[in-house]
Design a protein around this motif. Structure first.
Motif, PDB file in Angstrom:
ATOM      1  N   ALA A 118       0.863  -1.195   0.000  1.00  0.00           N
ATOM      2  CA  ALA A 118       0.000   0.000   0.000  1.00  0.00           C
ATOM      3  C   ALA A 118       0.891   1.233   0.000  1.00  0.00           C
ATOM      4  N   GLY A 119       0.509   2.231  -0.785  1.00  0.00           N
ATOM      5  CA  GLY A 119       1.290   3.466  -0.854  1.00  0.00           C
ATOM      6  C   GLY A 119       0.875   4.441   0.239  1.00  0.00           C
ATOM      7  N   VAL A 120       1.877   5.116   0.807  1.00  0.00           N
ATOM      8  CA  VAL A 120       1.610   6.178   1.787  1.00  0.00           C
ATOM      9  C   VAL A 120       1.758   7.511   1.051  1.00  0.00           C
ATOM     10  N   ASN A 121       0.792   8.394   1.239  1.00  0.00           N
ATOM     11  CA  ASN A 121       0.807   9.703   0.574  1.00  0.00           C
ATOM     12  C   ASN A 121       0.474  10.797   1.564  1.00  0.00           C
ATOM     13  N   PHE A 122       0.940  12.008   1.263  1.00  0.00           N
ATOM     14  CA  PHE A 122       0.693  13.114   2.194  1.00  0.00           C
ATOM     15  C   PHE A 122      -0.798  13.362   2.389  1.00  0.00           C
ATOM     16  N   ILE A 123      -1.599  13.074   1.356  1.00  0.00           N
ATOM     17  CA  ILE A 123      -3.041  13.279   1.509  1.00  0.00           C
ATOM     18  C   ILE A 123      -3.605  12.398   2.631  1.00  0.00           C
ATOM     19  N   ASP A 124      -2.950  11.261   2.902  1.00  0.00           N
ATOM     20  CA  ASP A 124      -3.405  10.394   3.997  1.00  0.00           C
ATOM     21  C   ASP A 124      -3.301  11.131   5.337  1.00  0.00           C
TER      22      ASP A 124
END
Ligand code: NDP
Length: 321
Positions: free
Chosen positions: A37-43
């Motif tokens: 799963a990708g971690v993104n700043f929007i998370d």
């Protein structure tokens, strides 16, 4: 199945690993076993509640894995290797997805690369090719040039023939952004980047600024533009920008401002497949390099968020279920 939920908005510790029953796919849906799963700043924004949103937050939007079961009319087979973005609940061992938002992974692209490519890769793609339409002879400024989007933006802007000036916080990040195509890099915690851009462009300024930092950079970003240049404000890693007087755009040289979002650039299946096809194709051909800067077990999502928010990371962060 296991998934990461935030039952309240707040700090990274609000995210907890919880057990839930494995759901059955309905019509047009697929159940996918998540491999990365990708971690993104929007998370981070969704977790803190900066963008509002309902509770609990099923964390994560991006990933890659293998289709386990499908609902009626999904048009996909069990066993298909797929990647996606924009699907809530992706920090999990399993995710239920509308099949028409899943992109088949080409042979030679593993799940880690697929999960790393989708959100940030397609973002860099639309910023360079749809929003800014960079061409040879253009000069652009890329803030946070060693970040997830930043490293991909530097490479795509360079491939489009543009001159790239990057900003980063540390010497280590400067070396990474140079390797990704930034011809000049400014350490913006030590030096005023607006003065540096004026010096580096002999007073002309750049045609495009890509600003994902927001509050701390926005005003000076406008000051880096050539007359009739374009400020692409696409994030707020340091916090949201305060309301401002549009007359400022006139004073800075009839400059343009846009605040775009990936969602509006992959809204149709055709556009999703075209952008993902370019990004995954360039990776498969070795034209676009991914940097996976950190891998964390799913249960340690909070540590990944803390590192991202503290500016300790470079490139892409992944959670491995
Ligand atoms: P990054 O990997 O770029 O991480 C954020 C980086 O921002 C940090 O590493 C840091 O780099 C820099 N930064 C500057 N000030 C701060 C601060 N006060 N706190 C934290 N970081 C700071 O994250 P992503 O690549 O995931 O996302 C980058 C930005 O792009 C985010 O704002 C995100 O929301 C936005 N985005 C927008 C999209 C859109 O379509 N509009 C789509 C995808 C992302 P340094 O240490 O070098 O300063």
């Amino acid at each position: 199945m296991k998934r990461i939920l935030a039952r309240r908005h707040g700090g990274a510790d609000e995210m907890r690993l919880e057990e839930a029953p494995v759901p059955d796919p309905g019509p047009g849906q697929a159940l996918v076993r998540v491999e990365a799963a990708g971690v993104n700043f929007i998370d981070v924004y969704l977790r803190t509640g900066l963008y509002g949103g309902t509770l609990p937050v099923a964390m994560g939007l991006e990933g890659a894995g293998v289709v386990e079961t499908v609902g009626e009319g999904a048009g996909l087979a069990a066993g298909a290797r797929v990647a996606w973005t924009g699907i809530p609940g992706s920090y999990a061992t399993h995710v239920l997805a509308p099949a028409d938002r899943l992109v088949p992974l080409p042979a030679g692209i593993d799940a880690r690369s697929g999960a790393a490519a989708m959100l940030q890769g397609m973002t860099a793609h639309y910023l360079v090719h749809s929003t800014a339409r960079l061409a040879p002879g253009d000069a652009c400024l890329v803030h946070a040039a060693a970040g997830g989007v930043g490293l991909l933006l530097c490479q795509m802007a360079r491939s489009a023939g543009a001159r790239v000036i990057g900003t980063v916080s540390t010497a280590e990040k400067a070396a990474l952004s140079r390797a990704a195509g930034a011809g000049d890099v400014v350490l913006y915690r030590d030096e005023d980047f607006e003065a540096a851009v004026r010096r580096l462009t002999e007073g002309r300024g750049v045609r495009v600024v890509f600003d994902s930092v927001g509050k701390d950079t926005f005003e000076r970003s406008l000051g880096c533009l050539a007359p009739r240049g374009l400020c692409v404000l696409y994030g707020a890693s340091s916090g949201p920008v305060s309301p401002f007087d549009p007359q400022v755009l006139n004073a800075k040289g009839s400059v343009f401002l846009t605040r775009p979002s990936l969602n509006h650039h992959i809204a149709t299946r055709e556009e999703l497949m075209a952008r993902a096809g370019d990004v995954l194709g360039w990776i498969a051909q070795g034209k676009l390099k991914l940097r996976i800067g950190g891998e964390y077990p799913l249960a340690e999502a909070a540590r990944a968020h803390s590192d991202l928010e503290a500016r300790r990371t470079t490139g892409k962060l992944l959670l491995i279920p």
